[in-house]
Design a protein around this motif. Sequence first.
Motif, PDB file in Angstrom:
ATOM      1  N   ARG A 153     -32.322   9.180  28.662  1.00 15.85           N
ATOM      2  CA  ARG A 153     -31.799  10.305  27.899  1.00 15.85           C
ATOM      3  C   ARG A 153     -32.981  11.204  27.564  1.00 15.85           C
ATOM      4  N   VAL A 154     -32.869  12.472  27.960  1.00 19.78           N
ATOM      5  CA  VAL A 154     -33.976  13.411  27.795  1.00 19.78           C
ATOM      6  C   VAL A 154     -33.534  14.505  26.830  1.00 19.78           C
ATOM      7  N   SER A 155     -34.294  14.695  25.752  1.00 23.01           N
ATOM      8  CA  SER A 155     -33.928  15.656  24.724  1.00 23.01           C
ATOM      9  C   SER A 155     -34.236  17.074  25.183  1.00 23.01           C
ATOM     10  N   LEU A 156     -33.500  18.021  24.617  1.00 18.15           N
ATOM     11  CA  LEU A 156     -33.717  19.445  24.875  1.00 18.15           C
ATOM     12  C   LEU A 156     -34.047  20.140  23.555  1.00 18.15           C
ATOM     13  N   PRO A 157     -34.935  21.138  23.587  1.00 14.25           N
ATOM     14  CA  PRO A 157     -35.574  21.725  24.773  1.00 14.25           C
ATOM     15  C   PRO A 157     -36.898  21.082  25.156  1.00 14.25           C
ATOM     16  N   GLY A 158     -37.338  20.092  24.391  1.00 13.89           N
ATOM     17  CA  GLY A 158     -38.688  19.577  24.584  1.00 13.89           C
ATOM     18  C   GLY A 158     -38.903  18.735  25.824  1.00 13.89           C
ATOM     19  N   GLY A 159     -37.860  18.017  26.279  1.00 15.69           N
ATOM     20  CA  GLY A 159     -37.995  17.195  27.475  1.00 15.69           C
ATOM     21  C   GLY A 159     -38.527  15.800  27.234  1.00 15.69           C
ATOM     22  N   GLN A 160     -38.496  15.327  25.982  1.00 18.16           N
ATOM     23  CA  GLN A 160     -38.965  13.972  25.707  1.00 18.16           C
ATOM     24  C   GLN A 160     -37.881  12.945  26.066  1.00 18.16           C
ATOM     25  N   VAL A 161     -38.306  11.795  26.568  1.00 19.25           N
ATOM     26  CA  VAL A 161     -37.381  10.696  26.822  1.00 19.25           C
ATOM     27  C   VAL A 161     -37.071  10.039  25.486  1.00 19.25           C
ATOM     28  N   SER A 162     -35.818  10.150  25.054  1.00 16.90           N
ATOM     29  CA  SER A 162     -35.435   9.605  23.748  1.00 16.90           C
ATOM     30  C   SER A 162     -34.969   8.165  23.838  1.00 16.90           C
ATOM     31  N   SER A 163     -34.512   7.737  25.024  1.00 11.17           N
ATOM     32  CA  SER A 163     -34.125   6.335  25.202  1.00 11.17           C
ATOM     33  C   SER A 163     -34.097   6.010  26.684  1.00 11.17           C
ATOM     34  N   GLU A 164     -34.235   4.729  26.980  1.00 17.27           N
ATOM     35  CA  GLU A 164     -34.157   4.239  28.358  1.00 17.27           C
ATOM     36  C   GLU A 164     -33.380   2.933  28.344  1.00 17.27           C
ATOM     37  N   VAL A 165     -32.342   2.864  29.161  1.00 16.95           N
ATOM     38  CA  VAL A 165     -31.475   1.682  29.208  1.00 16.95           C
ATOM     39  C   VAL A 165     -31.436   1.172  30.640  1.00 16.95           C
ATOM     40  N   MET A 166     -31.752  -0.086  30.852  1.00 16.91           N
ATOM     41  CA  MET A 166     -31.647  -0.686  32.178  1.00 16.91           C
ATOM     42  C   MET A 166     -30.165  -0.909  32.495  1.00 16.91           C
ATOM     43  N   THR A 167     -29.737  -0.434  33.665  1.00 15.95           N
ATOM     44  CA  THR A 167     -28.319  -0.527  34.010  1.00 15.95           C
ATOM     45  C   THR A 167     -28.064  -1.344  35.269  1.00 15.95           C
ATOM     46  N   GLY A 168     -28.720  -0.992  36.386  1.00 15.88           N
ATOM     47  CA  GLY A 168     -28.480  -1.710  37.634  1.00 15.88           C
ATOM     48  C   GLY A 168     -29.226  -1.062  38.775  1.00 15.88           C
TER      49      GLY A 168
END
Length: 254
Positions: free
Chosen positions: A42-57
């Motif tokens: 999940r990438v926030s706007l407008p800054g472009g920071q990764v706010s979360s990362e979830v392993m899916t498959g």
Amino acid sequence: LDADTAAVVGRAPLPGVLRHLQLAGPGGPVLVPSESANGLLRVSLPGGQVSSEVMTGPMAHDATGTAAGTVFVANEAGGSVSVVRGDRVVRQLTDVTQPAGLAPVGDRVGLIDVRENTLTVYDAATGDGIRELPAGDGPTHLVADRHGRMIATDTRGGHLIVFDPAGTPAEVGRVDLPGEPYGIAYDPVRDRVWVTATGANLLVGYDMTDPTPREVARIPTVRQPNTVAVDPDTGRLFVTGTADGVVQVVDGPA
């Protein structure tokens, strides 16, 4: 990119091999599946920071968010779809072979299977499958329109196919579109769907007043137009020329 000038205003380094983007809602965040990192960013706007990362498959290919905030992630090489709430996978759907494009409509989510050549409609709250439908000879991508319909590009078959996912889901419209239709975007203000024909270097616009799309525009594009996006405020179109690494900006017809 600045939507008015197309000038680059920022760059956000992200992990992995990335192909598709969808907005979780107005203003973001951006849902970015990472195919090589096997997860959802999940990438926030407008800054472009990764706010979360979830392993899916394996090979997370596309992701879409529902009105309730649930995110469905198509794991193309894993033969599964991950149902994500917050930062946790709450269910893995395994009734697919090679999942690809996703789109939500109300309380339902549509999924294209590029190996089975099908559209499967799921309950967005539970993840239960509702109905699987044939979707041409080689469907790839999917969008929803303001009428509650789902529109699929049948890339190998050369069609644009429209489905009504409500009640008992069914196909409700289809038009021929030679030239390998692939990228697709919908303008809810003008009720217009835009489709790239990658084999013909064309962008084709359709009015979606009726279930059967009505062609209203054909615009030559840069080479290999894999993706199109539309700014609903202005109708301006953005087309990626993958062969040459460029973005074409087009003021869409009124």
